[in-house]
Structures are given as C-alpha cells and as structure tokens.
Design a protein around this motif. Structure first.
Motif, PDB file in Angstrom:
ATOM      1  N   ASP A  67       0.552   2.608   3.541  1.00  0.00           N
ATOM      2  CA  ASP A  67      -0.327   3.568   3.727  1.00  0.00           C
ATOM      3  C   ASP A  67       0.972   4.475   3.268  1.00  0.00           C
ATOM      4  O   ASP A  67       0.606   5.971   3.690  1.00  0.00           O
ATOM      5  CB  ASP A  67      -1.395   3.886   3.627  1.00  0.00           C
ATOM      6  N   HIS A  69      -4.623   7.034  -5.324  1.00  0.00           N
ATOM      7  CA  HIS A  69      -6.172   6.510  -5.780  1.00  0.00           C
ATOM      8  C   HIS A  69      -6.442   7.209  -6.838  1.00  0.00           C
ATOM      9  O   HIS A  69      -6.083   7.902  -7.476  1.00  0.00           O
ATOM     10  CB  HIS A  69      -6.715   8.179  -4.891  1.00  0.00           C
ATOM     11  N   HIS A 115       2.617   7.749   2.042  1.00  0.00           N
ATOM     12  CA  HIS A 115       2.530   9.519   1.251  1.00  0.00           C
ATOM     13  C   HIS A 115       3.152   9.931   1.346  1.00  0.00           C
ATOM     14  O   HIS A 115       3.326  11.427   1.203  1.00  0.00           O
ATOM     15  CB  HIS A 115       1.000   9.833   1.986  1.00  0.00           C
ATOM     16  N   GLU A 153      -6.750   2.685  -5.064  1.00  0.00           N
ATOM     17  CA  GLU A 153      -7.084   2.532  -4.038  1.00  0.00           C
ATOM     18  C   GLU A 153      -8.174   3.364  -4.666  1.00  0.00           C
ATOM     19  O   GLU A 153      -8.323   4.218  -5.153  1.00  0.00           O
ATOM     20  CB  GLU A 153      -6.653   3.020  -3.025  1.00  0.00           C
ATOM     21  N   HIS A 188       1.580   5.069  -2.162  1.00  0.00           N
ATOM     22  CA  HIS A 188       0.898   6.337  -2.772  1.00  0.00           C
ATOM     23  C   HIS A 188       1.828   7.173  -3.371  1.00  0.00           C
ATOM     24  O   HIS A 188       3.525   7.461  -3.131  1.00  0.00           O
ATOM     25  CB  HIS A 188       0.149   7.476  -1.983  1.00  0.00           C
ATOM     26  N   HIS A 227       0.737  -0.906   0.191  1.00  0.00           N
ATOM     27  CA  HIS A 227       0.064  -0.138   0.218  1.00  0.00           C
ATOM     28  C   HIS A 227       0.608   1.196   0.349  1.00  0.00           C
ATOM     29  O   HIS A 227       1.120   1.869   1.289  1.00  0.00           O
ATOM     30  CB  HIS A 227      -1.105   0.155   0.825  1.00  0.00           C
TER      31      HIS A 227
END
Ligand code: AMP
Ligand code: ZN
Ligand code: FE
Ligand code: FE
Length: 299
Positions: free
Chosen positions: A250, A41, A252, A66, A11, A9
């Motif tokens: 996740d 996303h 970022h 996502e 980004h 996961h």
C-alpha cells in the motif's frame, strides 16, 4: 530480500500516491521486485505509463484498482487485479465514483474552513494535479500550512471516519464492487482486512463467507500494517474459504512516509507464487462463462 519478491498494492500520482507511474516502476526495479501491481483508487489512468516503464526495465506490470465499498464500522476496500482498463462497464462505474468524489471533496474543504482552517479546495485539487483527489491530499495541505505535524495527525484529528471534517461519499456495495471487477475480467480481493474494524476473527470469517458467496477471490492477508498474527489469521480464513492469499505494501510515497514499496514497514515479503495462483484464478474464471454458455446451449 528474497529473489522474486513482488508488491501487489501501490498508488501513483493518479490517485493519492506521490510517485508518478514511471517513478513507481523505477523504485520497484531498484528494490529488486519481479512484479508490481498498480492499484490506484477509482482510476486506471496510470496503466499506459506504468506498463511502458515496466517493459523498458523488465519488471512485470500487473494492472489493478482499489475500489471503496459500502461498509461499517470500518473501511472496506476491494482490489481488482488483471482487469481490462478499457471495459465499458468498469469505465462507467469509475466515472460515477469520480463524480461522488467531486461532490464530497468541496464539502470537506468547507468543513475545514468552518473549523477555522485557511484552506481552499482549489489548492488541494492543484496538489493532486486534478487526478483522483483523496483525503491524503487534504492532509498534505494541512501539514504544509503548519496546522498539523503529520498526515497521520491530520487524519486522527480531522479526516478519519467520525472526525469533524469527515464527509461520506457514495460507494459501491460490496456486491457491485466485486461484480464490476469480474466484469472487467479481473480477480477481486478484500484489501487490508484489519481496516474493517471487526470485533473478532470469527466476525471476519463470517463476513468473508458472505463475500465469497458474492464471488470474492482472495484476501490481502500479507499487508504492511498487519502484525505477524494478523497475517497468519487472515491467511487461515482465506484458505478455509478456498480463497487466494495476496499481499502488498500500500505504498503511497510521501503520503504514507513509513511504508516503502516491496518491503512495507521493513518486514514485508510477498512471494511470487501468490501471483501465480492469482493468474491461475483469472484464467479459471475466464473459462467459467464459456462453460455456462456451453451448458445453456445444450439445455
Ligand atoms: P479517500 O478515498 O479520499 O476517502 O481516501 C482514502 C485514503 O486515505 C486511504 O486509501 C488511505 O490512503 C488514507 N486514509 C484513510 N483513513 C486513514 C487513516 N485513518 N489514517 C491515515 N490514512 C488514512
Ligand atoms: Zn490511498
Ligand atoms: Fe485501501
Ligand atoms: Fe491502497
């Protein structure tokens, strides 16, 4: 960190991460990761650059996405893994979701202006380099202008669901999110279930039963912001419904400065075996339409 750690996961600058696809893969490599999934996303635009960097460094690249689904009280995100980024139905839905963002985002800027902040949508879009613009970009501009001290404060005071500058956007239903991922040959996983804000594990179990009936394949039980108890409770729920367990940070970059790739808040460890199970499930579900085809040909 144990050998063969992975991260499913993350980004990039194509959505609300601060690392370019190449930088993300380089960081994964520096952290000793064996495999890394890019899960922006609503976009697959990072894939080509990430894949090239991964090939060069000998890191395994997993194409992911996502997607935000319609849900309350909290937030439901569905991760799609091993998707074909060129699948026409997927591309069509992503264009629709981009449209929904382009409707919502200027409205967030107007709200912020109405609340007395000197902020224009142009500068937010510029920060996002006109890729998928998300609320973290608004938060970052608010930090840069000195209105808040951190991205988190911007969310808590202004941008989170129910806050004064929060604006709804059109989302896919959970059913459609799962279907579009399957249609692109992917595996559908419920992201960070604590964000659903359900009142009990019993409620989560019931929701997972419904999603499993819609074809959900797994649960992201191992997640940066999950406590050890949450990790084991959500893993139990996954096993009870014959679903995969997955895990990821996740990451970022500077938009979530406390979360690092692969290690999360410091205690994240996602074993490679989870990815092997995920791949097996992808192959398995590829076989299903053919089986059905054979059956209907016989009928
Ligand atoms: P968007 O898709 O533009 O609505 O933005 C969603 C992203 O904003 C999530 O993926 C997170 O990165 C971030 N986000 C959402 N809610 C919060 C929150 N309460 N605190 C911090 N970040 C958040
Ligand atoms: Zn995000
Ligand atoms: Fe998410
Ligand atoms: Fe995410």
């Amino acid at each position: 960190m144990s050998d063969g750690a992975i991260d499913l996961h993350a980004h990039t600058t194509h959505s609300d991460g601060s690392a370019s696809p190449k930088e993300l893969i380089e960081r994964a490599n520096a952290k000793g990761a064996r495999s890394i999934a890019v899960t922006d996303h609503d976009t697959v635009d990072a894939f080509a650059e990430a894949r090239a960097a991964a090939d060069r460094l000998g890191v395994e690249f997993i194409p992911g996405i996502e997607i935000s689904a319609d849900f309350s009280p909290g937030t439901m995100h569905i991760l799609g893994y091993l998707i074909d980024g060129e699948a026409p139905a997927l591309k069509e839905q992503l264009a629709m979701l981009k449209n929904a963002r382009e409707k919502r985002n200027p409205e967030i800027a107007r709200r912020l202006e109405g609340l007395g902040f000197d902020i224009s949508y142009e500068e937010v879009a510029q920060l996002a380099a006109n890729n998928v613009v998300g609320r973290p970009h608004f938060a970052s501009v608010l930090v840069k202008k000195g209105y808040v001290r951190s991205i988190q404060e911007a969310f808590d005071r202004l941008l989170k669901k129910g806050a004064p500058a929060y604006v709804e956007k059109a989302r896919l239903s959970p059913r459609d999110a799962i279907e579009v991922i399957h249609g692109a040959g992917g595996v559908a996983v419920l992201a960070h279930p604590y964000q659903l804000k359900l009142s009990s594990y019993q409620a989560a179990d019931e929701l997972v039963a419904d999603l499993a009936a819609l074809g959900l394949d797994g649960i992201e039980a191992i997640y940066s912001r999950h406590s050890p108890d949450q990790r084991s409770r959500y893993s139990e729920i996954a096993l009870r419904h014959d679903l995969l367990i997955t895990g990821g940070s996740d990451y970022h970059g500077s938009y979530k400065p406390d979360i690092d790739l692969v290690t999360g808040l410091g205690d994240l460890e996602v074993p490679y075996a989870l990815l092997e199970a995920l791949k097996a499930r992808a192959i398995d579900s590829d076989a299903k339409p053919q089986e059905k085809g054979i059956e209907s040909a016989r009928a």
